[in-house]
Design a protein around this motif. Structure first.
Motif, short mmCIF file in Angstrom:
data_model
loop_
_atom_site.label_atom_id
_atom_site.label_comp_id
_atom_site.label_asym_id
_atom_site.label_seq_id
_atom_site.Cartn_x
_atom_site.Cartn_y
_atom_site.Cartn_z
N ARG A 1 0.83 -1.21 0.00
CA ARG A 1 0.00 0.00 0.00
C ARG A 1 0.86 1.26 0.00
N LEU A 2 0.40 2.28 -0.74
CA LEU A 2 1.08 3.57 -0.78
C LEU A 2 0.06 4.69 -0.81
N GLU A 3 0.12 5.58 0.18
CA GLU A 3 -0.71 6.79 0.20
C GLU A 3 0.18 8.00 -0.09
N LEU B 1 5.30 6.82 -10.84
CA LEU B 1 4.69 5.61 -10.27
C LEU B 1 4.63 4.46 -11.26
N VAL C 1 3.38 -2.08 -6.06
CA VAL C 1 2.39 -1.37 -5.25
C VAL C 1 1.01 -1.76 -5.77
N LEU D 1 -3.09 1.90 -4.03
CA LEU D 1 -2.62 3.28 -4.17
C LEU D 1 -3.71 4.26 -3.80
N PRO E 1 -0.36 4.84 -12.44
CA PRO E 1 0.37 3.74 -11.79
C PRO E 1 0.65 2.60 -12.75
N LEU F 1 -1.79 -2.61 -10.47
CA LEU F 1 -2.55 -2.05 -9.36
C LEU F 1 -3.89 -2.75 -9.18
N LEU G 1 -7.47 1.34 -6.13
CA LEU G 1 -7.16 2.75 -6.36
C LEU G 1 -8.15 3.62 -5.59
#
Length: 887
Positions: free
Chosen positions: A640-642, A660, A666, A669, A702, A706, A709
Motif C-alpha cells: 500500500r502507498l498513500e 509511479l 504497489v 494506491l 500507476p 494495481l 485505487l
C-alpha cells in the motif's frame, strides 16, 4: 551465533565507514579493517572461537563422531523434508466403527455433495479430485472412511479402491495396489508399462472411486508423479469416476489439481468429550464417576478438538481409577503423556517436528516468544525472522522476504499455523497450534522466555535468555531494569501493553547491556523523549515504537546501519522523521501512517534502494518537485502507498512524470488532496482552475498491476483517460472516489475487466455517470430519437462491468442519470447501495444476481419489475419498493 556476531561487527564498522565517506562525497570502497584497535579485538574473538571449535572437535572424537547432514536447496535454500519418511505413518484400512465417531455428520454430507457434484457431461479426460485437508489427528482418514463405506457410495461406484500412501507417493507401487485389489492377488508384474496397461484394461468403462489416504508434502515432484499416476486412469473409467485424497498440506491439494478442497475443522468440545468418554468409559472400561468425568472434561479442553488426541488420552486413562492420577495427568503436557505411552507416535509427537531442516526449525522455535493463541501478522513474523538471520537466500534473484514467504508457506503446508486471509485470499496473520507451541517451548527452553510483568518477575532466572517477551497484565507498571541487563539478549518485545490497559513505563535512563540485540519492540510503552540509550545497539535490525508518545527520534538512530525494519505507526505526537534517514542504507520496511504531526519526507529518502514498505508519502510544501524525484527512485516499494498533500504540487512538476509507472509491486494506491471544502478555503462552485491539476494526475498513472485505487478530493474538472481505461488498469479490483467537488461528469468504469467494487461518495456537482459529457448536458426529452441514441450506448455497454459485485453511490445530491444503457445487465452485481441521491431518476436496473439493496433518500429509479432482481432477498422494505417506481 558467536561467529555470526563477529561477522556482524566487521560488517557494521564497514557500513559506518561507507556512510561517512558517502556523506562527504567520496566514493565508497570494498570491505577492509579500518583501525588497529578493531583488528586486535576481532583477532581475540576469533581465537576464542577457534578454541571453542577445538573443544567440539575433541568431543566428536571422544564420542565416536557426530553425524551431520547437508541440507541441499531446491527452492528456498533448504530441503523441506531431508528424510521424507523418517517415521513412516501407519498403514490405514477402509473400515470404521460408525458408532465411535462423533460430530462428523455435517462434514460427511459436505464431502458427499462434492463427490457427486458436477454432471455426467464432465470432460472425458478429467478425473475430479476431492482433497480433505487438515492437521495430523484431526480425523481426515476417519472422514474418508465414513464416505467410502456409505451405502449410496457403495451402490454408485462399481469399483472402490483404498490406497494407503504411507511410504511415499511411488507411482508404480500405487498402481500395483489397485491391480492387486482388482485381481485379489499379488501383482507379479514389474514393469511400469505392463502395470499401467493392465489397470487401464480392467477399469475401462467402469465407474470407480479411489481413496488415497495420507498424501505427504514431503514427496518431491508430486505434480509430475500425479500426472504419471492418473494417466492410465483418466481415459479408462466411465464418467462419474472420482478420487479422494487426504493430506495435511494445502500445497498437496493444489499440486494434485483438486476440483474441491475441504478443510477439516476441529471437533466441538461436546463431540470431543464424547470421543474421550467412549474411549475411557466404553465397553469393558472404567465406570465414569462424576469427579472423573469433570476431570476428563478439563483434559479434553487440552485436546483442542483433535479427535485422535482425545481418543488416545481416553484409552490411556481407561483402566486408571485413582482421581489423583487423573489430576496429575491433567497438570501434565498432553504431548509428553502421549509420547511416553505410545513411543513417539502421538498426533503432535516430537518426532515429526524434530525432522524439520535447521532453518525451518529456527523459525518455528522463534515463534514461541509469542503466547499461545497470539495472532501475529505474517509480514511481521517474516521481518522478525529476517532480523535474526534465519532467512538464507541461495538464489540471488530472490529477496529475503521471498525466502521468508516460502518458509512461512512450508510451515503452513504442514499445518503448523492457523492462518487468516483477507478478501483477496492472501494470508495476513497466523497463530501457532497449541501443541506445536508446547513443542517449540520445550525445545527453546531458557533461550526463549515469556515473562509477565509483575512484582515477581525479578525472581526469574533470565541469564541464559536470548529472546524475551514481556507480557503486560494491564496494570500501570514501571518496567524494571533487570531485562535491560541481560547480556545475551537478541530479542526484546513488549506484548499487549496497549490493548490491556495503561501503558508500561520504561525505566528512566535505562540502557541495554546486550550489544547483540537484533529486535527491539516497545509497542504501546511510554518512552516519552526516548530516555534509554540505543547508541550501542549497532546490530539492531528491527525497531518498533508504534503507539508510543514519542515526539522526536534521537539523532543516533541514523547510525543503526543494519536496521531493516522501523515501525512508527499510530505515533500521534511524532513531529518529524530523522533528518539523516538515508543513512539507514539497509532499511527495507518503514511502517508509518499519517496520524502524527510530521509534514514531509526527509531529504534523500530516494537513496534507500532496498525500501519495500512505505505506506505514507507526504509531499513537501517547499520542494514538491524533489519529493516526486525521490519517489521515482523507490522502485522496490510494495503493498500500500498513500501520497498525501498533492495540493502542494505547484509550478513545473516534470519530476512527477511516470514516477509511479515503474513501481510494479504497489497494489493499493491512494492519491489525496487537501479537503478544501471542509477546511473552508474555497467555495464549492468556485470556477478558478489550477492549470497543473489535470496534468499532475495524468503524470501519476500507476503500473497496470494495481489492484485498489483511491482518489480523494481531486480538485480537477475531469479524470485523465487512464483512470477508466481497461488497458491501463487491467488488474484493478476496487475503485474508491470521494470528495471530487468540481467534477460534473464521471466517465464509465465499465471497461475495467476485473473491477469488483465501485465506491463513489461525496461528489456534490456530478450530474451524470457514463455516456458522453455532451449527452449528460442535454435533457432526455430534447433528444430527437431517444431509442436510437440509447441503442448505440447499449451495444457498446454489453461487455461492460463483467465482474462488478458491489456498487456504492453515496452523497451525490445532483446526480440525475447513470447512462450505461437501459438494457445493460450487471450479471455479477450482488450488493447495491444508493444513499442521499435525491435527483437520481435513470440508471441501469437489470441485476439478475442482486442479493442486497440499501436505498435512502433516492429519487425513483424506474424499475419495471422486481422480477428483474430474482435473487434479491425478501427483506426488501416497502419504503425501498416505493422508491423503485415499478412501471
Amino acid at each position: 551465533m558467536d561467529a555470526q556476531d563477529i561477522l556482524d561487527d566487521v560488517r557494521y564498522h564497514e557500513l559506518r565507514r561507507r556512510c561517512r565517506r558517502n556523506r562527504h562525497g567520496e566514493v565508497s570502497f570494498s570491505y577492509s579493517f579500518s583501525s588497529l584497535g578493531l583488528q586486535v579485538r576481532i583477532s581475540h574473538r576469533l581465537n576464542d572461537l577457534n578454541s571453542k571449535l577445538d573443544e567440539i572437535a575433541n568431543a566428536k572424537s571422544t564420542f565416536g563422531g557426530l553425524k551431520f547432514y547437508v541440507v541441499e536447496s531446491e527452492r528456498v535454500g533448504l530441503n523441506p523434508n531431508p528424510n521424507p519418511n523418517p517415521n513412516p505413518s501407519r498403514e490405514t484400512v477402509p473400515f470404521v466403527i460408525v458408532s465411535e465417531v462423533f460430530g462428523r455428520e455435517s462434514d460427511k454430507s459436505t464431502v458427499m455433495e462434492m463427490l457427486f457434484g458436477g454432471t455426467d457431461d464432465d470432460d472425458d479426460d478429467v478425473l475430479p479430485v476431492i482433497s480433505i485437508v487438515g492437521p495430523m489427528g484431526i480425523g481426515k482418514t476417519t472422514l474418508a472412511q465414513l464416505v467410502y463405506n456409505d451405502k449410496y457410495v457403495r451402490d454408485h461406484f462399481e469399483l472402490r479402491f483404498w490406497i494407503s500412501v504411507s511410504d511415499g507417493f511411488v507411482v508404480k507401487r500405487l498402481l500395483a495396489q489397485i491391480l492387486q485389489q482388482i485381481l485379489c492377488k499379488n501383482c507379479e508384474l514389474t514393469s511400469m508399462n505392463e502395470i499401467g496397461i493392465w489397470v487401464h484394461r480392467e477399469l475401462v468403462g467402469k465407474r470407480f472411486l479411489i481413496v488415497l489416504d495420507g498424501v505427504s508434502a514431503g514427496d518431491l515432484d508430486l505434480e509430475e508423479k500425479w500426472d504419471d499416476f492418473t494417466l492410465p486412469l483418466r481415459c479408462c473409467g466411465s464418467l462419474g469416476s472420482r478420487i479422494i485424497s487426504t493430506t495435511r498440506s494445502q500445497t498437496v491439494a493444489s499440486n494434485v489439481g483438486s476440483t474441491y478442497t475441504y478443510p477439516l475443522s476441529a471437533l466441538s468440545d461436546e463431540d470431543c468429550l464424547l470421543t474421550f468418554e467412549r474411549a475411557a468409559f466404553g465397553k469393558g472400561g472404567l465406570e465414569g464417576t462424576n469427579i472423573l468425568r469433570d476431570i476428563g472434561t478439563k483434559i479434553v479442553k487440552k485436546c483442542e478438538g483433535v479427535p485422535h488426541l482425545a481418543r488416545r488420552m481416553g484409552g490411556f486413562m481407561r483402566f486408571e481409577r485413582e482421581e489423583q492420577y487423573w489430576l496429575r495427568i491433567l497438570d501434565c503436557d498432553i504431548r509428553d503423556v502421549i509420547d511416553e505411552q505410545y513411543d513417539g507416535t502421538a498426533v503432535f509427537g516430537r518426532s515429526s517436528l524434530n525432522n524439520l531442516p535447521p532453518q525451518l526449525n529456527s523459525c518455528l522455535i522463534y515463534c514461541s516468544i509469542f503466547p499461545k493463541g497470539y495472532q501475529v501478522k505474517k509480514d511481521t513474523l517474516i521481518q522478525l525472522w529476517m532480523a535474526q538471520g534465519f532467512l538464507e537466500a541461495s538464489d540471488e534473484n530472490k529477496s529475503m522476504e521471498d525466502i521468508g514467504n516460502e518458509y512461512f508457506n512450508l510451515l503452513c503446508s504442514r499445518s503448523f499455523h492457523d492462518v487468516k486471509r483477507n478478501e483477496f485470499g492472501d494470508v495476513i496473520s497466523c497463530k501457532m497450534n497449541s501443541n506445536v507451541h508446547d513443542h517449540a517451548r520445550s525445545v527453546a527452553k531458557s533461550k526463549c522466555q515469556i515473562v509477565e510483568v509483575n512484582d515477581h518477575m525479578l525472581d526469574q532466572d533470565l541469564s541464559e535468555c536470548r529472546h524475551l517477551s514481556l507480557l503486560s497484565n494491564g496494570d500501570r507498571l514501571t518496567l524494571p531494569v533487570s531485562p535491560f541487563q541481560l547480556e545475551k539478549l537478541r530479542t526484546f518485545c513488549l506484548l499487549k501493553a496497549t490493548d490491556l490497559g495503561d501503558r508500561l513505563l520504561v525505566a528512566p535512563r535505562a540502557s541495554f547491556a546486550s550489544k547483540l540485540l537484533r529486535v527491539l519492540d516497545l509497542t504501546g510503552s511510554s518512552v516519552g523523549r526516548f530516555y534509554f540509550s540505543i547508541t550501542n545497539l549497532k546490530h539492531l535490525r528491527y525497531l518498533d515504537l508504534s503507539q508510543t508518545d514519542i515526539e522526536v527520534l534521537p539523532k543516533c538512530i541514523s547510525q543503526l546501519y543494519n536496521l531493516q525494519t522501523l515501525k512508527l505507526e499510530k505515533c500521534k505526537f511524532l513531529r518529524k522523521l530523522p533528518k539523516d534517514l538515508a543513512n539507514l542504507i539497509n532499511l527495507r520496511h518503514l511502517h508509518i501512517d499519517s496520524s502524527g504531526k510530521w509534514e514531509e519526507m526527509p531529504e534523500n529518502v530516494g537513496q534507500l534502494r532496498y525500501l519495500q514498505t512505505l505506506p505514507v508519502f507526504k509531499l513537501s510544501n517547499g520542494a514538491p518537485h524533489r519529493s516526486f524525484g525521490e519517489l521515482k527512485c523507490l522502485k522496490s516499494l510494495q503493498g500500500r502507498l498513500e501520497i498525501l498533500h498533492l495540493e502542494n504540487a505547484r509550478g513545473n512538476m516534470s519530476t512527477a512524470i511516470d514516477c509511479l509507472k515503474d513501481i510494479k509491486n504497489v497494489h493499493n494506491l491512494s492519491l489525496q488532496w487537501k479537503d478544501e471544502i471542509r477546511d473552508g478555503s474555497i467555495e464549492v462552485h468556485e470556477e478558478e482552475e489550477h492549470d497543473n491539476i489535470a496534468p499532475l494526475l495524468e503524470m501519476l498513472q500507476p503500473h497496470s498491476n494495481l489492484k485498489i485505487l483511491q482518489i480523494l478530493n481531486f480538485p480537477g474538472v475531469a479524470f485523465p483517460r487512464w483512470v477508466t481505461s481497461g488497458s491501463h488498469l487491467s488488474s484493478l479490483v476496487e475503485m474508491n472516489l470521494q470528495g471530487c467537488y468540481k467534477l460534473k461528469h464521471i466517465q464509465s468504469f465499465g471497461e475495467l475487466p476485473h473491477l469488483k467494487v465501485l465506491n463513489i461518495r461525496e461528489m456534490s456537482n456530478v450530474k451524470c455517470i457514463g455516456g458522453l459529457e455532451t449527452e449528460c448536458n442535454t435533457s432526455v426529452a430534447d433528444i430527437a430519437d431517444e431509442q436510437e441514441a440509447r441503442a448505440t450506448t447499449e451495444v457498446r455497454a454489453t461487455a461492460f462491468y463483467p465482474h462488478l459485485k458491489r456498487l456504492i453511490l453515496v452523497e451525490m445530491p445532483n446526480l440525475e442519470e447513470w447512462l450505461e444503457g437501459s438494457g445493460l445487465k450487471f450479471k455479477c452485481l450482488e450488493q447495491l447501495t444508493l444513499q442521499r441521491c435525491p435527483k437520481l431518476r435513470k440508471m441501469p436496473y437489470l441485476f439478475p444476481s442482486l442479493k442486497e439493496l440499501d436505498i435512502e433518500e433516492v429519487g425513483g429509479m424506474g424499475v419495471k419489475s422486481i422480477d428483474d432482481w430474482p435473487r434479491l432477498q425478501k427483506s426488501l422494505s416497502e419504503h425501498s419498493c416505493s422508491l423503485l417506481e415499478f412501471s
